[in-house]
Design a protein around this motif. Structure first.
Motif, PDB file in Angstrom:
ATOM      1  N   ARG A  18       0.902  -1.199   0.046  1.00 20.19           N
ATOM      2  CA  ARG A  18       0.028  -0.039   0.044  1.00 20.19           C
ATOM      3  C   ARG A  18       0.961   1.218   0.132  1.00 20.19           C
ATOM      4  NH1 ARG A  18      -3.994  -0.076   5.126  1.00 20.19           N
ATOM      5  NH2 ARG A  18      -4.510   1.759   3.988  1.00 20.19           N
ATOM      6  N   GLN A  39      -3.949  -3.275  -3.901  1.00 21.20           N
ATOM      7  CA  GLN A  39      -3.676  -2.635  -2.755  1.00 21.20           C
ATOM      8  C   GLN A  39      -4.031  -3.394  -1.449  1.00 21.20           C
ATOM      9  OE1 GLN A  39      -5.518  -1.493  -5.061  1.00 21.20           O
ATOM     10  NE2 GLN A  39      -5.090   0.652  -5.506  1.00 21.20           N
ATOM     11  N   THR A  40      -2.970  -3.772  -0.526  1.00 17.48           N
ATOM     12  CA  THR A  40      -3.392  -4.549   0.682  1.00 17.48           C
ATOM     13  C   THR A  40      -4.784  -4.051   1.403  1.00 17.48           C
ATOM     14  OG1 THR A  40      -1.006  -4.618   1.310  1.00 17.48           O
ATOM     15  CG2 THR A  40      -2.391  -5.124   2.972  1.00 17.48           C
ATOM     16  N   SER A  41      -5.077  -2.724   1.299  1.00 14.85           N
ATOM     17  CA  SER A  41      -6.205  -2.281   1.918  1.00 14.85           C
ATOM     18  C   SER A  41      -7.322  -2.751   1.169  1.00 14.85           C
ATOM     19  CB  SER A  41      -6.264  -0.574   1.803  1.00 14.85           C
ATOM     20  OG  SER A  41      -5.822  -0.231   0.724  1.00 14.85           O
ATOM     21  N   GLU A  42      -7.365  -2.949   0.035  1.00 16.83           N
ATOM     22  CA  GLU A  42      -8.605  -3.660  -0.843  1.00 16.83           C
ATOM     23  C   GLU A  42      -8.860  -5.016  -0.726  1.00 16.83           C
ATOM     24  OE1 GLU A  42     -10.737  -1.918  -3.361  1.00 16.83           O
ATOM     25  OE2 GLU A  42     -10.508  -0.570  -1.737  1.00 16.83           O
ATOM     26  N   LEU A  81       2.276   2.528   8.174  1.00 20.94           N
ATOM     27  CA  LEU A  81       1.212   1.699   8.091  1.00 20.94           C
ATOM     28  C   LEU A  81       1.606  -0.078   8.199  1.00 20.94           C
ATOM     29  CD1 LEU A  81       0.675   2.924   4.207  1.00 20.94           C
ATOM     30  CD2 LEU A  81      -0.967   2.935   6.266  1.00 20.94           C
ATOM     31  N   ARG A  97      -1.113  -2.043  10.180  1.00 21.58           N
ATOM     32  CA  ARG A  97      -2.184  -2.416   9.451  1.00 21.58           C
ATOM     33  C   ARG A  97      -2.010  -3.463   8.367  1.00 21.58           C
ATOM     34  NH1 ARG A  97      -6.369   1.358   9.405  1.00 21.58           N
ATOM     35  NH2 ARG A  97      -6.008   3.114  10.697  1.00 21.58           N
ATOM     36  N   ASN A  98      -0.684  -3.443   7.909  1.00 19.55           N
ATOM     37  CA  ASN A  98      -0.177  -4.154   6.780  1.00 19.55           C
ATOM     38  C   ASN A  98      -0.210  -5.582   7.625  1.00 19.55           C
ATOM     39  OD1 ASN A  98      -0.109  -2.971   4.494  1.00 19.55           O
ATOM     40  ND2 ASN A  98       2.014  -2.001   5.041  1.00 19.55           N
ATOM     41  N   ALA A 142      -3.479  -7.475   7.720  1.00 18.01           N
ATOM     42  CA  ALA A 142      -3.850  -8.079   6.601  1.00 18.01           C
ATOM     43  C   ALA A 142      -3.287  -9.131   6.600  1.00 18.01           C
ATOM     44  CB  ALA A 142      -3.672  -6.907   5.567  1.00 18.01           C
TER      45      ALA A 142
END
Ligand code: BG6
Length: 368
Positions: free
Chosen positions: A229, A255-258, A282, A285-286, A289
């Motif tokens: 991301r 994207q990791t967020s997606e 980040l 958060r990463n 995931a």
């Protein structure tokens, strides 16, 4: 030069520390924490008048353009983005006088990029080129530019040219930053980071045996994800591109967020994920995931920095961790990119494929 190497891609990958030195040579101003880029043909007043940066390239040049855009936004606080040159011209783009257009191309002959340059100039815009081949069509059509000095690149999959493109963006971002609000201390911090880079790239390349083993495992899968991301996302795109073009495996960047908005549905023990997890704002958060992936038994290759805590993922049999050296956060993307080249290269080799000549692809596409 191929010399005793098994292929051009191998030789060119290993040449990256030297290519990095060449693109930086004579261009770093340690005293004022800035760069010298005589070929840009832009003085300090013109540089200060730039309100937006638009970067155009194809394939790897487009992905490194995305890395460059994020560096320019971060260091110079100018809105910047990259677009595939192959799309740009077909939407009758609005060309603005206070936008700096940047065309990125190894060969300097890619027709889509060349036509984008011509379109911008026809409409009165200013274009600079980040080009490797001296005197090539794109270099000639631009108002100025930065030559990459990567030396001839033969393999279709770009390695050393891409690295020099990234460094040319660092030099440009540094200069755009220093004529604005980037402090001299920050300029010097980045220069120190750039100077360490050739050695750090070498240290990643030296881990060939370890990376070859990971590549062998990845080569066994028909389909893979590459995730990252913000600064890591263009790295994931470039990693997926390299992998698919020379191994013919389906490799998709996200994207990791997606992840949770779609691709998680495909994760299983047969679908590995290569995750970019730099030690930045980040990181937590990463890592969260990654747990989502591990919970669905997805094997993980985590490209990260020493000291990043992966918790109980480290012990999981399906996880392999690759630590790259830490540089300045703005420069980290290129160090995260290097192991992905090596992984793709070894996966192709393991599959008995010729990395230099992937099927259906040409080194430069000069007809529409
Ligand atoms: C593609 C090549 O066709 O062209 C890619 O297969 C390359 O590897 C892209 O990145 C752009 O080429 P160039 O010469 O404009 O950088």
């Amino acid at each position: 030069e191929i010399g005793e190497h098994e292929s051009f891609m191998h030789a060119e990958m290993l040449e990256q520390p030297r290519a990095a030195e060449r693109v930086l040579r004579g261009r770093l101003d340690e005293r004022f924490g800035t760069s010298h880029l005589g070929g840009l043909n832009l003085d300090a007043r013109e540089l200060r008048a730039i309100r937006r940066v638009k970067i155009l390239g194809c394939g790897s040049a487009y992905y490194v353009g995305q890395m460059g855009a994020s560096m320019i936004e971060e260091l110079a606080r100018i809105p910047a983005d990259a677009e595939a040159a192959s799309e740009f011209r077909y939407r009758d783009p609005v060309i603005e006088p206070d936008t700096l257009y940047v065309a990125v191309s190894q060969s300097g002959e890619t027709i889509d990029t060349l036509l984008a340059v011509q379109e911008i100039r026809r409409k009165g815009g200013r274009v600079v080129g980040l080009v490797n081949v001296v005197g090539s069509a794109i270099a000639r059509e631009c108002d100025g530019g930065i030559y990459l000095h990567a030396g001839p690149e033969v393999a279709v999959a770009s390695t050393k040219a891409l690295t020099t493109m990234f460094l040319a963006f660092s030099l440009l971002a540094l200069q755009l930053g220093r004529v604005r609000d980037l402090s001299i201390a920050d300029g010097k911090r980045l220069i120190a980071g750039l100077q360490q880079l050739p050695e750090q790239i070498q240290s990643v390349l030296d881990r060939d045996d370890e990376l070859a083993k990971v590549a062998e495992r990845l080569a066994a899968s028909d389909s893979l994800f590459f995730i990252g991301r913000v600064r890591g996302f263009p790295v994931a795109r470039e990693g997926a591109q390299k992998f698919k073009e020379i191994t013919y495996r389906h490799a998709e960047a996200y994207q990791t967020s997606e992840l949770k908005h779609g691709p998680l549905a495909l994760i299983s023990e047969d679908v590995p994920t290569v995750a970019l997890v730099p030690d930045d704002e980040l990181v937590e958060r990463n890592v969260a995931a990654l747990h989502e992936i591990a919970a669905r038994r997805g094997p993980l290759v985590v490209v990260t920095h020493e000291g990043v805590d992966l918790g109980d993922l480290s012990a999981a049999p399906g996880t392999h961790r690759i630590d790259v050296p830490r540089n300045e956060r703005e420069i980290d993307p290129i160090l995260l990119t290097i192991p992905l080249q090596v992984l793709a290269y070894h996966a192709a080799k393991h599959l008995g494929l010729d990395a230099d000549k992937p099927r259906n692809l040409a080194k430069s596409v000069t007809v529409e």
